[in-house]
Design a protein around this motif. Structure first.
Motif, PDB file in Angstrom:
ATOM      1  N   UNK A  19       0.824  -1.214   0.000  1.00 30.56           N
ATOM      2  CA  UNK A  19       0.000   0.000   0.000  1.00 30.56           C
ATOM      3  C   UNK A  19       0.858   1.263   0.000  1.00 30.56           C
ATOM      4  N   UNK A  20       2.004   1.238   0.674  1.00 35.31           N
ATOM      5  CA  UNK A  20       2.884   2.406   0.666  1.00 35.31           C
ATOM      6  C   UNK A  20       3.385   2.670  -0.752  1.00 35.31           C
ATOM      7  N   UNK A  21       3.796   1.617  -1.446  1.00 36.29           N
ATOM      8  CA  UNK A  21       4.286   1.780  -2.820  1.00 36.29           C
ATOM      9  C   UNK A  21       3.152   2.228  -3.733  1.00 36.29           C
ATOM     10  N   UNK A  27      -2.464   5.885  -5.648  1.00 33.20           N
ATOM     11  CA  UNK A  27      -3.542   4.920  -5.469  1.00 33.20           C
ATOM     12  C   UNK A  27      -4.804   5.558  -4.930  1.00 33.20           C
ATOM     13  N   UNK A  28      -5.833   4.747  -4.734  1.00 35.91           N
ATOM     14  CA  UNK A  28      -7.095   5.258  -4.194  1.00 35.91           C
ATOM     15  C   UNK A  28      -6.954   5.740  -2.755  1.00 35.91           C
ATOM     16  N   UNK A  33      -4.708   5.797   3.037  1.00 32.67           N
ATOM     17  CA  UNK A  33      -4.969   5.667   4.470  1.00 32.67           C
ATOM     18  C   UNK A  33      -4.181   4.526   5.092  1.00 32.67           C
ATOM     19  N   UNK A  34      -4.167   3.381   4.417  1.00 34.02           N
ATOM     20  CA  UNK A  34      -3.400   2.238   4.918  1.00 34.02           C
ATOM     21  C   UNK A  34      -1.913   2.566   4.912  1.00 34.02           C
TER      22      UNK A  34
END
Length: 67
Positions: A19-21, A27-28, A33-34
């Motif tokens: 999710x960081x990448x 990204x959405x 948030x994640x």
């Protein structure tokens, strides 16, 4: 049972890194948030490990600086 817990933690860590990448590439909103939560948790863990090993780390680093 412990293996399942460790696999679950590993899945969460890898998912957070993905999710960081993904967030860095636009990204959405939920991914951002994640990613924010993942990066914040990493900072908290890093600060807590520095404060826990602070006295030991200072004495060894001061010895390295003196040589």
């Amino acid at each position: 049972m412990a293996v399942l817990v460790l696999i679950g933690i590993l899945v969460l860590v890898v998912g957070g890194c993905v999710c960081v990448v993904w967030a860095s590439r636009g990204g959405p909103r939920w991914v951002r948030g994640v990613a924010y939560v993942t990066l914040t948790a990493g900072e908290v863990l890093r600060k807590s490990s520095r404060s826990n090993g602070k006295s030991g780390g200072q004495s060894s680093s001061s010895g390295d600086d003196g040589s």
